[in-house]
Scaffold this motif. Sequence first.
Motif, short mmCIF file in Angstrom:
data_model
loop_
_atom_site.label_atom_id
_atom_site.label_comp_id
_atom_site.label_asym_id
_atom_site.label_seq_id
_atom_site.Cartn_x
_atom_site.Cartn_y
_atom_site.Cartn_z
N SER A 1 36.17 34.18 42.19
CA SER A 1 35.22 35.16 42.70
C SER A 1 35.49 36.54 42.10
CB SER A 1 35.31 35.21 44.23
OG SER A 1 34.37 36.10 44.74
N TRP A 2 36.78 36.93 41.99
CA TRP A 2 37.13 38.21 41.39
C TRP A 2 36.65 38.29 39.95
CZ3 TRP A 2 43.06 37.94 42.65
CH2 TRP A 2 43.26 38.07 44.04
N GLU A 3 36.67 37.17 39.26
CA GLU A 3 36.34 37.14 37.83
C GLU A 3 34.87 36.83 37.57
OE1 GLU A 3 39.02 34.43 35.93
OE2 GLU A 3 40.75 35.73 36.24
N ASN A 4 34.08 36.64 38.60
CA ASN A 4 32.67 36.32 38.43
C ASN A 4 31.83 37.57 38.72
OD1 ASN A 4 30.05 35.44 38.51
ND2 ASN A 4 30.47 33.66 39.78
N PRO A 5 31.20 38.15 37.69
CA PRO A 5 30.43 39.38 37.89
C PRO A 5 29.30 39.22 38.91
CG PRO A 5 30.56 38.84 35.56
CD PRO A 5 31.19 37.71 36.30
N ASP A 6 28.78 38.01 39.04
CA ASP A 6 27.67 37.78 39.98
C ASP A 6 28.12 37.85 41.43
OD1 ASP A 6 25.93 37.45 37.84
OD2 ASP A 6 26.28 35.29 37.75
N ASP A 7 29.40 37.58 41.70
CA ASP A 7 29.90 37.60 43.08
C ASP A 7 30.10 39.02 43.60
OD1 ASP A 7 29.86 34.89 43.20
OD2 ASP A 7 32.03 34.62 43.15
N LYS A 8 30.28 39.97 42.69
CA LYS A 8 30.46 41.38 43.04
C LYS A 8 31.60 41.60 44.06
CE LYS A 8 25.72 42.86 42.06
NZ LYS A 8 25.48 41.96 41.03
N THR A 9 32.71 40.91 43.84
CA THR A 9 33.89 41.11 44.67
C THR A 9 35.07 41.43 43.75
OG1 THR A 9 34.49 38.77 44.65
CG2 THR A 9 33.13 39.53 46.48
N LEU A 10 35.97 42.24 44.26
CA LEU A 10 37.17 42.59 43.51
C LEU A 10 38.38 42.36 44.39
CD1 LEU A 10 36.08 45.90 41.74
CD2 LEU A 10 36.30 43.63 40.73
N PRO A 11 39.55 42.23 43.78
CA PRO A 11 40.78 42.10 44.58
C PRO A 11 41.05 43.37 45.38
CG PRO A 11 41.20 41.66 42.24
CD PRO A 11 39.81 42.17 42.35
N ILE B 1 33.02 52.37 40.80
CA ILE B 1 33.56 51.25 40.03
C ILE B 1 32.42 50.36 39.57
CG2 ILE B 1 34.99 49.17 40.15
CD1 ILE B 1 36.76 50.66 42.17
N ASP B 2 32.44 50.02 38.31
CA ASP B 2 31.50 49.04 37.77
C ASP B 2 32.09 47.67 38.06
OD1 ASP B 2 30.00 47.27 36.19
OD2 ASP B 2 29.65 48.80 34.65
N VAL B 3 31.65 47.08 39.17
CA VAL B 3 32.23 45.83 39.66
C VAL B 3 32.05 44.70 38.66
CG1 VAL B 3 32.20 44.14 41.53
CG2 VAL B 3 31.93 46.56 42.05
N GLU B 4 30.87 44.60 38.09
CA GLU B 4 30.61 43.52 37.14
C GLU B 4 31.52 43.62 35.92
OE1 GLU B 4 28.25 45.51 38.44
OE2 GLU B 4 26.86 44.21 39.52
N ALA B 5 31.62 44.81 35.34
CA ALA B 5 32.46 45.00 34.15
C ALA B 5 33.94 44.81 34.49
CB ALA B 5 32.23 46.39 33.55
N THR B 6 34.35 45.23 35.69
CA THR B 6 35.73 45.05 36.11
C THR B 6 36.04 43.57 36.28
OG1 THR B 6 35.75 47.23 37.16
CG2 THR B 6 37.46 45.66 37.85
N SER B 7 35.10 42.81 36.83
CA SER B 7 35.28 41.36 36.96
C SER B 7 35.47 40.70 35.60
CB SER B 7 34.07 40.72 37.66
OG SER B 7 34.00 41.12 39.00
N GLN B 8 34.63 41.11 34.66
CA GLN B 8 34.74 40.55 33.30
C GLN B 8 36.07 40.94 32.67
OE1 GLN B 8 31.19 42.25 31.63
NE2 GLN B 8 29.89 40.56 32.33
N LYS B 9 36.55 42.15 32.94
CA LYS B 9 37.82 42.61 32.40
C LYS B 9 38.97 41.78 32.97
CE LYS B 9 39.56 46.41 30.23
NZ LYS B 9 39.31 47.76 30.50
#
Length: 130
Positions: free
Chosen positions: A51-61, A14-22
């Motif tokens: 945090s989910w929406e911040n690519p720098d945090d690198k966290t997803l739901p 998973i591209d965490v940064e791109a997913t956060s931006q999405k």
Amino acid sequence: MQYKISPSFSIPIIDVEATSQKLRRLREDRGIKVRVIQKMFGMEYPQAIYSWENPDDKTLPRIDNLVALAKFYGVSIDEIIVIKTEATDSLSLCEPDQQYGIAQETLEFIEHNASPTTKAALERYYGFSF
């Protein structure tokens, strides 16, 4: 039933940064405030959503929250999660994971205290050499 896995099969990453931006784009495109998502999940504070929406945090739901967000936004989970597409951005099932965050002291402890069977397993799985 036996399953054969091809040695060329690789696990998508998973591209965490791109997913956060999405996630942020899906919410903003629909004009939804973070507070609405916060209330939907029953959260006291909105920091997790930010945090989910911040690519720098690198966290997803968590997956259950991704399912809820997909339903709420009217999209599939596949439309939320972005998979890395570079050939080098996947893990082959035949190669060990990279070593991350293993302190030298821990490796030395294993070297001096682990059984030969444990050492052999770690060497096979992680590629260590003791």
